[in-house]
Write a protein that holds these residues in place. Structure first.
Motif, mmCIF file in Angstrom:
data_model
loop_
_atom_site.group_PDB
_atom_site.id
_atom_site.type_symbol
_atom_site.label_atom_id
_atom_site.label_comp_id
_atom_site.label_asym_id
_atom_site.label_seq_id
_atom_site.Cartn_x
_atom_site.Cartn_y
_atom_site.Cartn_z
ATOM 1 N N ALA A 137 -6.272 0.761 -6.776
ATOM 2 C CA ALA A 137 -6.810 2.049 -6.347
ATOM 3 C C ALA A 137 -7.703 1.887 -5.131
ATOM 4 N N GLY A 138 -8.509 0.884 -5.153
ATOM 5 C CA GLY A 138 -9.386 0.635 -4.014
ATOM 6 C C GLY A 138 -8.596 0.310 -2.775
ATOM 7 N N LEU A 139 -7.562 -0.485 -2.974
ATOM 8 C CA LEU A 139 -6.693 -0.884 -1.865
ATOM 9 C C LEU A 139 -6.055 0.357 -1.207
ATOM 10 N N LEU A 140 -5.666 1.326 -2.057
ATOM 11 C CA LEU A 140 -5.027 2.542 -1.554
ATOM 12 C C LEU A 140 -5.994 3.360 -0.704
ATOM 13 N N GLY A 141 -7.279 3.257 -1.055
ATOM 14 C CA GLY A 141 -8.288 3.953 -0.266
ATOM 15 C C GLY A 141 -7.975 5.418 -0.071
ATOM 16 N N GLY A 196 -5.137 6.803 -0.232
ATOM 17 C CA GLY A 196 -3.725 7.013 0.081
ATOM 18 C C GLY A 196 -2.893 7.059 -1.181
ATOM 19 N N HIS A 197 -1.584 7.249 -0.985
ATOM 20 C CA HIS A 197 -0.702 7.380 -2.139
ATOM 21 C C HIS A 197 0.066 6.095 -2.400
ATOM 22 N N LEU A 198 0.383 5.919 -3.667
ATOM 23 C CA LEU A 198 1.237 4.806 -4.069
ATOM 24 C C LEU A 198 2.625 5.375 -4.344
ATOM 25 N N ALA A 199 3.608 4.973 -3.550
ATOM 26 C CA ALA A 199 4.951 5.530 -3.680
ATOM 27 C C ALA A 199 5.720 4.803 -4.760
ATOM 28 N N MET A 200 6.271 5.573 -5.698
ATOM 29 C CA MET A 200 7.088 4.999 -6.766
ATOM 30 C C MET A 200 8.250 5.950 -7.029
ATOM 31 N N ALA A 206 -6.226 4.165 -13.591
ATOM 32 C CA ALA A 206 -6.964 4.216 -12.330
ATOM 33 C C ALA A 206 -6.078 4.678 -11.181
ATOM 34 N N VAL A 207 -4.832 4.268 -11.226
ATOM 35 C CA VAL A 207 -3.947 4.516 -10.084
ATOM 36 C C VAL A 207 -3.200 5.851 -10.211
ATOM 37 N N ALA A 208 -2.942 6.256 -11.458
ATOM 38 C CA ALA A 208 -2.041 7.395 -11.717
ATOM 39 C C ALA A 208 -2.249 8.607 -10.799
ATOM 40 N N PRO A 209 -3.502 9.059 -10.594
ATOM 41 C CA PRO A 209 -3.662 10.263 -9.755
ATOM 42 C C PRO A 209 -3.115 10.101 -8.334
ATOM 43 N N GLN A 210 -2.980 8.862 -7.910
ATOM 44 C CA GLN A 210 -2.544 8.657 -6.527
ATOM 45 C C GLN A 210 -1.060 8.332 -6.396
ATOM 46 N N PRO A 220 0.601 4.135 2.012
ATOM 47 C CA PRO A 220 0.269 2.760 2.417
ATOM 48 C C PRO A 220 0.946 1.708 1.543
ATOM 49 N N TYR A 221 1.130 2.025 0.275
ATOM 50 C CA TYR A 221 1.725 1.057 -0.640
ATOM 51 C C TYR A 221 2.795 1.722 -1.482
#
Ligand SMILES: Nc1ncnc2c1ncn2[C@@H]1O[C@H](COP(=O)(O)OP(=O)(O)OP(=O)(O)O)[C@@H](O)[C@H]1O
Ligand SMILES: Nc1ncnc2c1ncn2[C@@H]1O[C@H](COP(=O)(O)OP(=O)(O)OP(=O)(O)O)[C@@H](O)[C@H]1O
Ligand code: MOO
Ligand SMILES: [Mg+2]
Ligand SMILES: [Mg+2]
Lengths: 368, 230, 233, 368, 230
Positions: C104-108, C110-114, C138-142, C162-163
């Protein structure tokens, strides 16, 4: 010169090549079906863009193709009563009527509105859509719509053709008033001689896309050589002043010192009227008429005789009231020995002069 | 109410918002383009016509990609718009944009047909009464083409309710932000046994569209109640 | 003989290459219909004339098996795949994908594409992996979910996200993305592509092709695309 | 009875309640704008379905709402010339003309086609679409289209209103021929008295949705109490036989032993004509006229005097030629001492009788 | 020629066949349904209208799935039709059916709009000239709605050329039999490195659709060359 038109336009069926001047008052385009009347009117309205044209209205150049001038229709402020109604199908009659004011941001003058509605007899129709009107009703609404837009010129393309005589007789005086009181010049298309004679200051006769003759109404309509729509169009226009109204329903007029009796006219004593005397309604008598039901007799002298192709002849009689035309048979000419210089009486039935033949005078009607 | 979960209700609400926004915002350009295509005679006519139809011709995924390339934050238009605060990427606005573009050809066609059916003589009559071009359009043309505009709008709305391929490719599926009904339905259909859940959402979708259709018919009938020609 | 293979669309490159050589070598005529596994499975349920099915998803093969639609004894796990974390930034640092990693921090922001995390295999596996690492909440919202893994890849490739989490096979040939980490195999259920002959479609040609898929030629093709070929060498 | 109509229908502006019988020949619906003429015609055509109606054409029940009978328009074989053209915009003029034949699988009779085209003067327009026609041209094509369908009855809703006199004079004889030779009955709407007088066997006067008067043309049009469209509609119909054509363009007729001179008529000697004499064209003279240009003088006796509301009176004079009406002023009645039984002469100008006033006789025209 | 492989040419040819078949076969029912919707007043009006719009509202995958359930070899209609030799499942005919159904709402709307714009007074005039209802339709209504029919056909054709979701779900993606251009494009986009191949097919797709559009405009202009109203 109020309106000056010169145009050239090639249509598949016809080449229009027309030039005429329309002075103040009403100019009637007169001619047979297909002669090009509607096309000319369309060009003046800005709806038909001719190949070449120069159209000037009251000093303003509406069109001059040579100089690339073409004022769009909506800037010309020219009202147009179309030959085929063209009412807005999505608006009720009331909204159709006030469209021109609304769309130019002007307020509706309730009095003017009421007057037009009453004159046209469309009060009961105001809430209806055009689809629920009869043919004549549509045409009346179309007239009202153009009038209420308060244009600086009116184009009327056979406005009364769909109407009965009674209704015509009601609407004509109104058009005269617009002509005279409001001073709105009109370009009017009709094939009814009486209508033309009554309204027109100037007549332009069109034939096959060309101007056959143009000039003051009296001169053109009394030209026996000119019968584009049939011989019944020929007639004279006399100027007469109302003297008195009588109890038996007649009005007494004075035309150059000659008494004329007409069915009661609306104008007050002193008013000057133009009276159309159709040539085929005039009988000639060598002596003063006696024991005749006709009340009007104008003594005069034969000025001119024009023998046509058919059985008829037009005899022009110079009277104190003005020049009167009579359409008689060639046989009568011979029988009575009519010739220029012969004294005779022009006899006219009082009732021959229908309401539609009597108009309010609009400025001088110069004869020929 | 119980038979739809909160996330599903969210999808319903979002789909409605997306479809309505897409429809409303595409109406003015839709009318304009229809007008230009119906009345205009200019060199680029065929090109514009083709461009408008493109979303119909291309598989939705391709349209989605093209949207991504153009309106993404890194895309030429996307980055420009981002500077004035308009962002489509991963937003419901992006879903609306995708839906609008997919629905555009349908809307334009319907409106264009109506425009072509308008009798220019009535517009001429309005001009002689002093109406400028724009006034003629607003007071005569527009009311007369209203049935077509309504038809176009309802087609666009229906299409927007059903659009999926371009939307998910462009703005993906973020519950509450970009998860529309069709993406939710699609997701259910991807897994064994998801049919009944999908069916529930399909039913909602149909119900909404039916209401929209019935409303549109009613409006069109009202607008068209002219009692015959002039 | 004619053989109709229903295969998950992500197998396109490899399977078309393999079919080409197989048809050339044997004179059989194998055709492949490529689509989403769910669509293909439903078509099989509806009586599609397919002889062989290669699914990208164990679940759908299980369903068909329960329905008795696959020829008993022909099901085999054909391929395996790995799940990787990709980044848009060519300079992106490698990420150690261990439990609790601060993705999540890495995304800053941004969104995580899946891919769709409840529907599409790559998404399902990805969600499992993130859960395995204890960072899903932690990541789900993004997470931005696409309808297929290629679309998720495109989101990263265009720099929109970004990721992203995609199959190793997808990342292989995409120059626009960097693989910055591979999810540990034990963080998610094994990513398996099962294959089976369909009930009533047993036949020499189909069996020959199924066998050929495990052969050396096929292995080379699959591996060239980044797949792990299962079964003994 | 050729056509029998009885209908009741409520429209927003008007309740129609009409019943009349139309015998063979032409029946004219006469009345002001909005009286319901088009609505009646529409019901006969099968286009307007009245609340209650019974319409029978030559023994066939077209409509009987009581018995649930309603023959659809296309099965009625009734040709209709609409008030507003209604040409098919996607077909050229030729295809518009032959539409009725084509669509019922009949062959086009080239001769009939050529005749209609020539009569209507639309030969140059055949390849054009209706959008490129003038108003009058459209109407002419519409007439041709209805005629060429060879219907068993014709409905004509103000067919000539958009046409000039010259063109009218060309078309009227053709309609007469259809009436007489082909025996096609017609229901005709017009507000032009001359047209009605010339064509009609029967006149039905409508006012505000009701039949004000119905009967033989001569009787209705000579009824001075009846002026729905204005006083100029009043006139008499005389039956006359052509005696000879003279070199000076006149035709000599015999009407009950009285000589009448008319501008040359087309019919051959021996033919029987109907001549409309408008009341306002007749002058009365106590003695035999002398030195007058009018060639026609009919001695007779005053039969009846009808004093109206206005200045006019209608004097009916019984002559050997039939009853002649004269519209004079009340003042003239008094001045000449006119009263029933008084001998007098009805004087008529030859040229007052226009071409449109002379028709070919269609069966007996019973007077009042 | 060289830049498309044989399988790709196959897809092009198949797409053309599918789109043309879909367009031609859906025209008669399209006109009929449009007529019924435009002119009819009956209890099931709203239902029929909704049914026609359904393929627009539903995500294409759902439509495809429903087609599979209905027209599949095991489906109620599919098995019935199979007995008289009509098979849609996994045949190009199925692709055509899917395309036709997806395009149907577009076609019907366009035609319906045109029908509603026809002046019934002209049809009445035709009736007085002896034309039966059906003759009136063929000789007056149909020519007058031709622009709408053409618009509907070109919309349907374009949609059929681009349809993908319902098609691949219903008849799969079998090269030479059911692999249309959009399915081929989809397949290319599912694997690394497929973009350029996909792009080539997209270009072909656009080219075909453009030609169709231009042809349709030309026809519509010819048909509409009436020179104004009557
Ligand atoms: N569809 C309609 N809805 C409502 N009122 C109508 C409708 N059609 C006609 N009317 C009304 O019925 C009356 C008779 O109309 P109709 O058209 O029959 O008149 P008409 O005698 O032919 O008149 P015109 O000479 O002006 O053509 C008119 O007052 C008209 O306003
Ligand atoms: N759009 C057009 N295309 C081709 N020819 C046309 C067009 N409009 C008019 N015409 C022709 O031009 C001539 C003049 O038409 P116009 O409408 O001006 O006649 P008009 O004098 O008004 O006749 P009417 O009294 O019959 O209305 C006619 O012969 C007509 O056929
Ligand atoms: O354009 Mo689609 O295939 O209906 O989403
Ligand atoms: Mg005209
Ligand atoms: Mg009428």
């Amino acid at each position: 010169m109020t309106l000056s038109v010169a145009l050239h336009h090639a249509l598949p069926g016809l080449t229009l090549d027309v030039a005429f001047d329309a002075p103040a008052g009403v100019t009637s385009l007169f001619g047979r079906s297909g002669a090009g009347k509607t096309s000319v009117v369309n060009a003046v309205a800005g709806l038909l863009r001719p190949d070449r044209a120069r159209i000037v209205l009251e000093g303003e150049v509406l069109a001059d193709t040579g100089r690339g001038i073409w004022l769009p229709a909506h800037k010309r402020r020219i009202g147009y009563v179309f030959q085929e109604g063209r009412l807005f199908p999505h608006l009720d009659v009331r909204r159709n009527l006030v469209y021109g004011l609304r769309v130019t941001g002007r307020a509706v003058d309730d009095k003017a509105f009421a007057r037009v509605v009453e004159m046209l007899g469309i009060g009961a129709l105001l809430a209806r859509r055009p689809g629920a009107l009869s043919g004549g009703e549509k045409q009346r609404v179309a007239i009202g719509r153009a009038l209420l837009a308060a244009p600086r010129m009116l184009l009327l393309d056979e406005p009364l053709a769909a109407l009965d005589e009674g209704r015509k007789a009601e609407i004509l005086p109104y058009l005269e008033r617009i002509r005279d009181e409001a001073g709105v010049p009109m370009l009017h298309v009709s094939h009814a001689a009486a209508e033309v004679a009554r309204l027109a200051t100037t007549v332009v006769v069109l034939e096959a896309g060309r101007v056959l003759r143009a000039g003051p109404t009296a001169a053109v309509l009394s030209d026996p050589a000119l019968t584009p729509t049939g011989p019944r169009a020929v007639g004279a226009l006399l100027i007469a002043r109302v003297v008195a109204h009588h109890d038996d329903g007649l009005s007494e007029l004075d035309a150059g010192g000659v008494r004329l009796f007409l069915p009661r006219v609306a104008s007050a004593p002193g008013a000057e009227l133009r009276v159309r005397i159709a040539a085929h309604d005039v009988i000639l008598s060598l002596g003063p008429p006696e024991g005749l039901s006709a009340l009007n007799s104008l003594p005069g002298t034969v000025a001119e005789i024009h023998i046509g192709d058919g059985p008829g002849a037009i005899v022009a009689v110079e009277t104190a009231a003005g020049r009167v035309l009579s359409r008689v048979t060639r046989r009568s000419v011979a029988r009575l020995g009519l010739a220029p210089g012969i004294a005779c009486h022009a006899i006219l039935k009082t009732v021959s002069i229908a309401a539609e033949d009597v108009g309010v005078q609009a400025g001088p009607v110069r004869a020929g | 109410m119980g038979w739809l979960g909160p996330e599903e209700w969210q999808a319903v609400a979002l789909s409605l918002r997306v479809a309505l926004t897409a429809t409303i915002f595409s109406l003015p350009p839709g009318i304009l383009v229809a007008l230009v295509l119906a009345r205009g005679r200019f060199p680029g006519h065929a090109l514009l016509n083709g461009l408008v139809h493109l979303p119909l011709i291309l598989p939705p995924v391709v349209t989605g990609y093209l949207l991504l390339l153009t309106f993404g934050t890194k895309g030429p238009l996307g980055s420009l718009l981002a500077e004035i605060g308009i962002v489509f990427a991963f937003r419901w606005t992006g879903a609306a944009l995708a839906a609008a573009i997919m629905a555009f050809p349908l809307m334009v066609r319907a409106i264009r047909l109506s425009i072509e059916a308008v009798d220019p003589k009535l517009e001429e009559a309005a001009a002689t009464l002093g109406a400028s071009r724009i006034r003629v359009f607003v007071t005569v043309t527009l009311p007369l083409i209203l049935p077509g505009v309504i038809a176009g709008a309802v087609l666009a709305f229906a299409k927007a309710m059903g659009e999926f391929g371009a939307t998910i490719t462009f703005v993906s599926n973020i519950p509450g932000q970009t998860q529309t009904l069709p993406s939710a339905i699609y997701a259910f259909l991807q897994v064994p046994g998801g049919e009944s859940a999908a069916l529930r959402l399909v039913a909602v979708s149909i119900a909404i569209a039916m209401l929209a259709l019935i409303a549109s018919e009613w409006f069109a009938r009202r607008a068209g109640r002219r009692g015959g020609g002039a | 003989d004619d053989v109709l293979v229903f295969a998950a669309a992500s197998l396109k490159n490899a399977i078309e290459e393999i079919v080409g050589t197989f048809n050339g070598e044997t004179g059989h005529n194998v055709t492949v219909s490529l689509a989403g596994s769910s669509a293909l499975a439903r078509q099989i349920q509806s009586g599609a004339p397919a002889d062989l099915f290669i699914s990208a998803n164990v679940g759908w093969m299980d369903t068909l098996e329960e329905d008795g639609l696959i020829a008993p004894g022909t099901r085999a796990d054909l391929l395996a795949n790995a799940l990787v974390l990709i980044a848009a930034d060519p300079q992106a640092e490698p990420v150690e994908l261990s439990p609790g990693v601060d993705l999540a921090g890495l995304l800053g922001g941004g969104h995580l594409a899946m891919a769709l995390v409840d529907a599409v295999p790559a998404g399902i596996y990805g969600k499992a992996a993130l859960e395995g690492l204890g960072i899903w909440q932690a990541v789900a919202p993004q997470v931005a979910q696409s309808d297929n893994v290629r679309a998720a890849l495109a989101l990263v490739a265009t720099g929109e996200a970004p990721y992203g989490i995609v199959y190793a096979t997808d990342a292989v040939a995409e120059p626009g993305v960097q693989v910055v980490g591979t999810f540990p195999a034990d963080s998610h259920p094994p990513i398996i592509y099962p294959a089976a002959i369909l009930a009533g479609h047993e036949g020499a040609a189909a069996e020959a092709f199924l066998a050929y898929l495990s052969g050396a030629t096929a292995r080379a093709s699959f591996e060239a695309q980044g797949f792990v070929v299962l079964g003994e060498e």
